[in-house]
Design an enzyme around this catalytic site. Structure first.
Site, short mmCIF file in Angstrom:
data_model
loop_
_atom_site.label_atom_id
_atom_site.label_comp_id
_atom_site.label_asym_id
_atom_site.label_seq_id
_atom_site.Cartn_x
_atom_site.Cartn_y
_atom_site.Cartn_z
N GLU A 159 -10.74 -7.80 15.44
CA GLU A 159 -11.37 -6.64 16.07
C GLU A 159 -11.56 -5.48 15.10
O GLU A 159 -12.32 -4.56 15.37
CB GLU A 159 -10.56 -6.19 17.29
CG GLU A 159 -9.07 -5.95 17.05
CD GLU A 159 -8.76 -4.80 16.15
OE1 GLU A 159 -9.43 -3.79 16.27
OE2 GLU A 159 -7.83 -4.93 15.32
N ASP A 207 -14.66 -6.10 2.53
CA ASP A 207 -14.38 -7.23 3.43
C ASP A 207 -14.67 -6.91 4.90
O ASP A 207 -14.74 -7.81 5.72
CB ASP A 207 -12.95 -7.77 3.24
CG ASP A 207 -11.88 -6.71 3.42
OD1 ASP A 207 -12.23 -5.55 3.69
OD2 ASP A 207 -10.70 -7.06 3.27
N ARG A 208 -14.83 -5.62 5.22
CA ARG A 208 -15.14 -5.29 6.62
C ARG A 208 -16.64 -5.09 6.81
O ARG A 208 -17.37 -4.88 5.84
CB ARG A 208 -14.45 -3.99 7.02
CG ARG A 208 -12.95 -4.12 7.05
CD ARG A 208 -12.32 -2.88 7.65
NE ARG A 208 -10.88 -3.11 7.73
CZ ARG A 208 -10.05 -2.46 8.51
NH1 ARG A 208 -10.52 -1.51 9.30
NH2 ARG A 208 -8.77 -2.74 8.55
N ASP A 262 -16.62 -1.66 3.91
CA ASP A 262 -15.51 -0.74 3.62
C ASP A 262 -15.21 -0.68 2.12
O ASP A 262 -15.97 -1.19 1.30
CB ASP A 262 -14.27 -1.15 4.41
CG ASP A 262 -13.65 -2.43 3.88
OD1 ASP A 262 -14.40 -3.26 3.34
OD2 ASP A 262 -12.43 -2.61 4.01
N LYS A 273 -11.94 -12.04 4.76
CA LYS A 273 -13.08 -11.60 5.55
C LYS A 273 -14.14 -11.09 4.58
O LYS A 273 -13.82 -10.76 3.43
CB LYS A 273 -12.68 -10.56 6.58
CG LYS A 273 -11.88 -9.39 6.05
CD LYS A 273 -11.41 -8.54 7.22
CE LYS A 273 -10.61 -7.34 6.74
NZ LYS A 273 -9.18 -7.52 6.92
N SER A 328 -8.18 -1.21 0.71
CA SER A 328 -9.21 -1.49 1.72
C SER A 328 -9.97 -0.24 2.15
O SER A 328 -10.60 0.42 1.34
CB SER A 328 -8.56 -2.19 2.90
OG SER A 328 -9.54 -2.63 3.79
N HIS A 329 -9.85 0.10 3.41
CA HIS A 329 -10.61 1.20 4.00
C HIS A 329 -9.88 2.54 3.91
O HIS A 329 -10.39 3.54 4.38
CB HIS A 329 -10.86 0.87 5.47
CG HIS A 329 -9.59 0.47 6.16
ND1 HIS A 329 -9.00 -0.76 5.92
CD2 HIS A 329 -8.77 1.14 6.98
CE1 HIS A 329 -7.87 -0.82 6.60
NE2 HIS A 329 -7.71 0.31 7.25
N ARG A 343 0.84 -1.20 0.00
CA ARG A 343 0.00 0.00 0.00
C ARG A 343 0.87 1.24 0.00
O ARG A 343 1.79 1.36 0.81
CB ARG A 343 -0.91 0.03 1.22
CG ARG A 343 -1.98 -1.01 1.11
CD ARG A 343 -3.09 -0.77 2.07
NE ARG A 343 -3.91 -1.97 2.11
CZ ARG A 343 -4.74 -2.27 3.08
NH1 ARG A 343 -4.89 -1.44 4.08
NH2 ARG A 343 -5.44 -3.38 3.03
N ASP A 395 -13.26 -2.17 -0.02
CA ASP A 395 -13.22 -3.38 -0.85
C ASP A 395 -14.19 -4.46 -0.39
O ASP A 395 -14.14 -5.60 -0.89
CB ASP A 395 -11.79 -3.93 -0.89
CG ASP A 395 -11.29 -4.33 0.48
OD1 ASP A 395 -11.72 -3.71 1.48
OD2 ASP A 395 -10.47 -5.26 0.58
C1 G1P Z 1 -5.38 -3.55 9.86
C2 G1P Z 1 -6.15 -4.31 10.91
C3 G1P Z 1 -6.06 -5.80 10.65
C4 G1P Z 1 -6.55 -6.10 9.24
C5 G1P Z 1 -5.79 -5.24 8.24
C6 G1P Z 1 -6.34 -5.42 6.83
O1 G1P Z 1 -4.02 -3.92 9.90
O2 G1P Z 1 -5.67 -4.00 12.20
O3 G1P Z 1 -6.82 -6.48 11.61
O4 G1P Z 1 -6.38 -7.45 8.93
O5 G1P Z 1 -5.90 -3.87 8.59
O6 G1P Z 1 -7.68 -5.05 6.72
P1 G1P Z 1 -2.90 -3.04 10.63
O7 G1P Z 1 -2.99 -1.65 10.05
O8 G1P Z 1 -3.27 -3.02 12.09
O9 G1P Z 1 -1.60 -3.74 10.37
ZN ZN Z 2 -11.02 -4.00 3.42
#
Ligand code: G1P
Ligand code: ZN
Length: 542
Positions: free
Chosen positions: A363, A280-281, A276, A375, A112-113, A21, A278
């Protein structure tokens, strides 16, 4: 027809918690995308003629990278590229396609988000043949390749039009454009009792789904409105946009505040949910209650048997280490296995493949099952709806009954975003240095019973992952966990996870900040957060 282009390595193509990313302008540097994709293909080593799934969450730059990926797949021996129409696939839908079509893997384009747009974030992730994120062995090989790369291969011709479902060719490679929703919809229909959910909705149960202008809009509209009969307008912000409408497509209390406020209003609907960037959340909200993701995992695990796809019961549950231990109590009571893994979905794949667990969660608003290897936001929403249709109780009643039966794990995550990287590393290093002497130390009424830096031995393949987060456990079972994010693109993000257990139902109705007050103070004392970061409080609490 195939061109081999000389290139030089970038030093920063190390995949994080979930793929590579970076900011869009960073990805737009000449050869940056090509180098990384070639490094993936060189690590994946596809058999000649193998097939590959390609799609993304539709964020800014998705279109260009889909085209590049198709042209590079054709030049690297793939016989078939299966791509979502207009390059769109939610992450769980991509995982499903990899599995249904038995491809050698897939490339998912998403951050993702994280926000999108010309100055937003972009990401590239490789998933293997089981449909799940590549394990560390492969992500490390990708990184190694990216540091040694001297050339990449790409088809000279443009990629075919991907706006229409059907097949075309690029050289010897078939490019198959598929409806992004169809296969996913079929899978959901097999897992859940659509008839019962439709009957619940027809009986006057009201709901709202906030797609946050991200990829789930078309999925939710098709399934919730067109299939299950929810009235038009149930899905809001359902039109995917390249910049997510300027928003931050993370379904939490801060970014999905509009949905939460709508649910808390006197005439709000019975059920609210969001997903979110993509898909998955998930966020689950009932009238008068926001369900914490850790509680949602526990409730889903305890009730999954009410949905046809899980009628035989579940084999076990896995949760990431920082996720609250609410799910453990369900596993203990039901006599099934519970596994604690490092953060990130890639650690669940082996457990799911081996049949050790059926349901997994984090979480960070991620829940899923063995139906795919990612997910899955909409899956969680549909499982909740199926449970609600069977139990005919409100979300609040179900969660409160769960606490009465299993006890309540009060939980919060505090994020300190974009802090100085050196300060963040120093904070973690100092914690690690003090671990050995921590046991027995007293902080107010809290006495440390154990302190370690979490490491995980995969019970299936024996691989070991170290340095996965500092855990401070107090007598009585309360915990504070510290780790640095592996998904951020600027500075460092410190995550502090705080948890305590309350078995007494008479004490289940205080807010988490009250129940956790002493632990929250102690987290700052032990972590020296204010002193080392200069921050007086977290940016986001979830
Ligand atoms: C974060 C979340 C983790 C999730 C990941 C991808 O990762 O904490 O649970 O799997 O995004 O969605 P982190 O930024 O904490 O490494
Ligand atoms: Zn995502």
């Amino acid at each position: 027809m195939i061109e081999t282009v000389a290139t030089t390595p970038f030093e920063d193509q190390k995949p994080g918690t979930s793929g590579l990313r970076k900011k869009v302008p960073h990805f737009q540097k000449p050869h940056y995308v090509e180098n990384f994709i070639q490094s993936i293909f060189d690590a994946a080593k596809p058999e000649p003629g193998a097939s590959l799934v390609v799609g993304g969450d539709g964020r800014y730059f998705n279109r260009e990278v889909v085209q590049t990926t198709i042209r590079m797949a054709a030049a690297n021996g793939y016989g078939r590229v299966i791509v979502g129409r207009n390059g769109i696939l939610s992450t769980p839908a991509a995982s499903n396609l990899i599995r249904q079509r038995k491809t050698s893997g897939g490339i998912i384009l998403s951050a993702s988000h994280n926000p999108g747009g010309p100055d937003g974030d972009f990401g590239i992730k490789y998933n293997i043949a089981n449909g799940g994120p590549a394990p560390e062995k492969i992500t490390e090989a990708i990184y190694e390749n990216s540091r040694r790369i001297t050339a990449f291969r790409i088809a000279r011709d443009a990629a075919p039009d991907i706006s229409v479902v059907g097949e075309s060719r690029l050289g010897d490679t078939v490019v198959e454009v598929v409806d992004p929703v169809a296969d996913y919809e079929r899978l959901m229909e097999q897992l859940f009792d659509f008839g019962k959910i439709a009957a619940l909705i027809a009986s006057g149960f009201t709901l709202r789904f906030d797609a946050m202008h991200a990829v789930t809009g078309p999925y939710a509209t098709r399934i919730l409105e067109e299939r299950l009969g929810a009235p038009a307008g149930t899905v809001v912000n359902g039109e995917p946009r390249e910049d997510f409408g300027g928003g931050h497509p993370d379904p939490n209390a801060v970014h999905a505040a509009a949905l939460i406020n709508h649910l808390m209003a006197p005439n709000g609907p019975d059920f609210g949910a969001a997903s979110d960037g993509d898909g998955d959340r998930n966020l689950i909200v009932g009238r008068g209650i926001v369900v914490s993701p850790s509680d949602s995992l526990a409730v889903l695990a305890a009730n999954a048997h009410l949905a046809p796809g899980y009628a035989k019961g579940i084999a076990g549950i896995a949760r990431s280490m920082p996720t609250s231990q609410a799910a453990d109590r369900v596993a203990q009571k039901r006599g099934i296995g519970i596994y604690e893994t490092p953060t990130g979905w890639k650690f669940f794949g082996n457990l799911l493949d081996a049949g050790k667990v059926t349901i997994c969660g984090e979480e960070s608003a991620g829940t899923g099952s063995d139906h795919v290897r990612e997910k899955d936001g909409l899956w969680a929403v549909l499982l909740w709806l199926n449970i609600l249709a069977e139990r005919r109780q409100s979300v609040k009643e179900i969660v409160e009954a769960h606490w009465r039966e299993f006890g309540r794990n009060y939980y919060q995550r505090h994020d300190y975003e974009e802090i100085d990287k050196t300060a963040a590393d120093g904070l973690m290093e100092s914690l690690r240095d003090r671990l050995a002497s921590m046991s027995g130390q007293r902080f107010g009424t809290l006495v440390v019973s154990e302190a370690d830096d979490f490491s995980y031995r995969d019970p299936v393949d024996g691989s070991i992952s170290t340095g996965q987060g500092v855990r401070i456990v107090f007598s009585g079972g309360s915990r504070i966990v510290y780790r640095l994010s592996g998904t951020g693109t600027q500075g460092a993000t410190l995550r502090v996870y705080i948890e305590c257990f309350e078995p007494d139902p008479a004490k289940h109705n205080v807010t988490p900040d009250v129940a956790l007050a002493e632990l929250i103070n102690t987290a700052d004392v032990i972590g020296e957060i204010t002193k080392r970061t200069g921050r007086s409080g977290p940016d986001v609490i979830t």
